[in-house]
Design an enzyme around this catalytic site. Structure first.
Site, short mmCIF file in Angstrom:
data_model
loop_
_atom_site.label_atom_id
_atom_site.label_comp_id
_atom_site.label_asym_id
_atom_site.label_seq_id
_atom_site.Cartn_x
_atom_site.Cartn_y
_atom_site.Cartn_z
N HIS A 1 4.47 67.15 -91.76
CA HIS A 1 3.33 68.05 -92.21
C HIS A 1 2.97 67.42 -93.77
CE1 HIS A 1 1.28 72.19 -92.93
NE2 HIS A 1 0.62 71.02 -93.74
N HIS B 1 -0.58 65.81 -95.89
CA HIS B 1 -1.96 65.12 -95.91
C HIS B 1 -1.73 63.91 -96.84
CE1 HIS B 1 -3.38 68.94 -94.15
NE2 HIS B 1 -2.32 69.65 -94.87
N HIS C 1 -3.01 73.89 -88.16
CA HIS C 1 -2.59 74.77 -89.26
C HIS C 1 -2.91 76.24 -88.87
CE1 HIS C 1 -2.50 71.35 -91.53
NE2 HIS C 1 -2.22 71.84 -92.76
N GLU D 1 -0.89 80.22 -92.38
CA GLU D 1 -0.62 80.07 -93.47
C GLU D 1 -1.05 81.17 -94.40
OE1 GLU D 1 -2.90 76.66 -95.24
OE2 GLU D 1 -1.64 76.45 -97.02
N ASP E 1 1.30 68.57 -99.74
CA ASP E 1 0.57 67.82 -100.58
C ASP E 1 1.17 67.61 -101.85
OD1 ASP E 1 -2.56 68.18 -99.34
OD2 ASP E 1 -1.60 70.22 -99.17
N1 LIG Z 1 -2.05 73.54 -97.16
C1 LIG Z 1 -3.22 73.13 -96.50
N2 LIG Z 1 -3.83 74.17 -95.63
C2 LIG Z 1 -4.91 73.84 -95.03
N3 LIG Z 1 -5.63 72.54 -95.42
C3 LIG Z 1 -5.02 71.78 -96.04
N4 LIG Z 1 -5.50 70.70 -96.57
C4 LIG Z 1 -4.41 69.94 -97.49
N5 LIG Z 1 -3.40 70.74 -97.49
C5 LIG Z 1 -3.97 72.10 -96.53
ZN LIG Z 2 -1.27 71.26 -94.71
#
Ligand SMILES: Nc1ncnc2[nH]cnc12
Ligand SMILES: [Zn+2]
Length: 316
Positions: free
Chosen positions: A14, A16, A194, A197, A276
């Site tokens: 996971h 990005h 996703h 969250e 990220d």
């Molecule tokens: N944590 C996250 N949740 C949803 N979209 C994302 N895009 C980048 N990081 C993300």
């Molecule tokens: Zn993500």
């Protein structure tokens, strides 16, 4: 200091690529592409990394991604991430990229995909890091635009193995993307999404039942629904959990409240990921270190989490 955590062989499931854009590289690309950034310097940018929720982060993340213009930019971004993988014993990675973040700004789809693919190929050959790319749809945009993105990608079907779903979760349930995910599966792609969250457990049920996902990205709100937890355990559906992300985006107020080890001990197939890393304070090793320092994660638990990540790989 935490060499034992850094040295564990692990997979990252996971991540990005746009979220691995470090401030220093953002400024270098801005200069190379003659783009004015709204921050004076790296320190001013870093001090803006204070987020109250997912949307506040996404606003900055999409603004930062504007420096990515050319194939070389996407290569440099991906290569910098792969070098981090090598440092941290990440032997396999399945990163996301969001084509719409770039095509909506006029960057050709091919520039992004070719730059990323070339770096992943070099990572395999020069660093021995295996990988598989996930093409992710932006869920705040209409399903029609996800269909267009998939059509654009089909001529390059060997460059990615799965489709995903990310961006603003609440108000954009998986059901909104059922048809485009059906089409992606019919074309031979695996699916992930996703879910859970910021969104409710219902979104995780929908990701499983409507989008037929092989993994859930995040999924920490599954803990609110015992029937869902029972299913995740029964079917051993992996969750790609991102502890530093969850605390930076206030899914949990404090790392000491994070539920990843409870889920692990219940028998849920949880994994540790960075999401990220340039924005949330660290890569995979830093996430493991945070779990050790704040939750008392033991060496045995760390080994199980690392093994789960290797077992939950989908690309070979
Ligand atoms: N944590 C996250 N949740 C949803 N979209 C994302 N895009 C980048 N990081 C993300
Ligand atoms: Zn993500």
């Amino acid at each position: 200091m935490h060499d034992w955590l850094n040295n564990l062989p692990k997979a990252e499931l996971h991540l990005h690529l746009e979220g691995s854009l470090e401030p220093e590289l953002m400024f270098r690309l801005a200069e190379r592409n003659k783009i004015a950034l709204p921050w004076n310097d790296v320190e001013a940018l870093r001090s803006a990394y204070n987020f109250g929720n997912l949307q506040e982060f996404l606003d900055l993340y999409y603004a930062g991604a504007d420096v990515l213009r050319t194939e070389q930019d996407f290569y440099d971004l991906t290569w910098a991430y792969l070098q981090k993988c090598e440092e941290q014993n990440v032997v396999h990675t399945e990163p996301f990229f969001d084509p719409q973040t770039h095509t909506d700004r006029g960057v050709p789809f091919e520039a992004a995909l070719n730059g990323i693919s070339a770096a992943l190929a070099d990572g395999r050959e020069l660093l021995g890091i295996s990988s598989g790319l996930i093409l992710s749809f932006l869920r705040h945009l209409p399903e029609e635009e996800a269909f267009r993105t998939l059509e654009q990608a089909l001529p390059y079907r060997n460059a990615f193995f799965a489709v995903g779903l990310d961006s603003s979760e609440v108000g954009h349930p998986p059901s909104k993307f059922q048809r485009v995910f059906d089409k992606a599966r019919a074309e031979g792609f695996l699916t992930v999404a996703h879910a859970g969250e910021e969104g409710p457990p219902e979104y995780i049920w929908q990701a499983l039942d409507l989008l037929k996902v092989s993994r859930i990205d995040h999924g920490v709100r599954a803990a609110e629904d015992p029937k869902l937890i029972a299913r995740l355990i029964e079917e051993q559906i992996p969750l790609t959990v991102c502890p530093l992300s969850n605390t930076k985006l206030k899914v949990f107020d404090d790392m000491r409240q994070h539920n990843i080890l409870e889920l692990l001990e219940q028998g849920v197939k949880v994994t540790v990921n960075s999401d990220d890393p340039a924005y949330f304070g660290g890569y995979v090793t830093e996430n493991f270190v945070a779990l050790h320092e704040s939750l008392g994660m033991t060496e045995e638990q760390a080994r199980r989490l690392a093994q789960n990540s290797l077992d939950a790989r989908l690309a070979y």
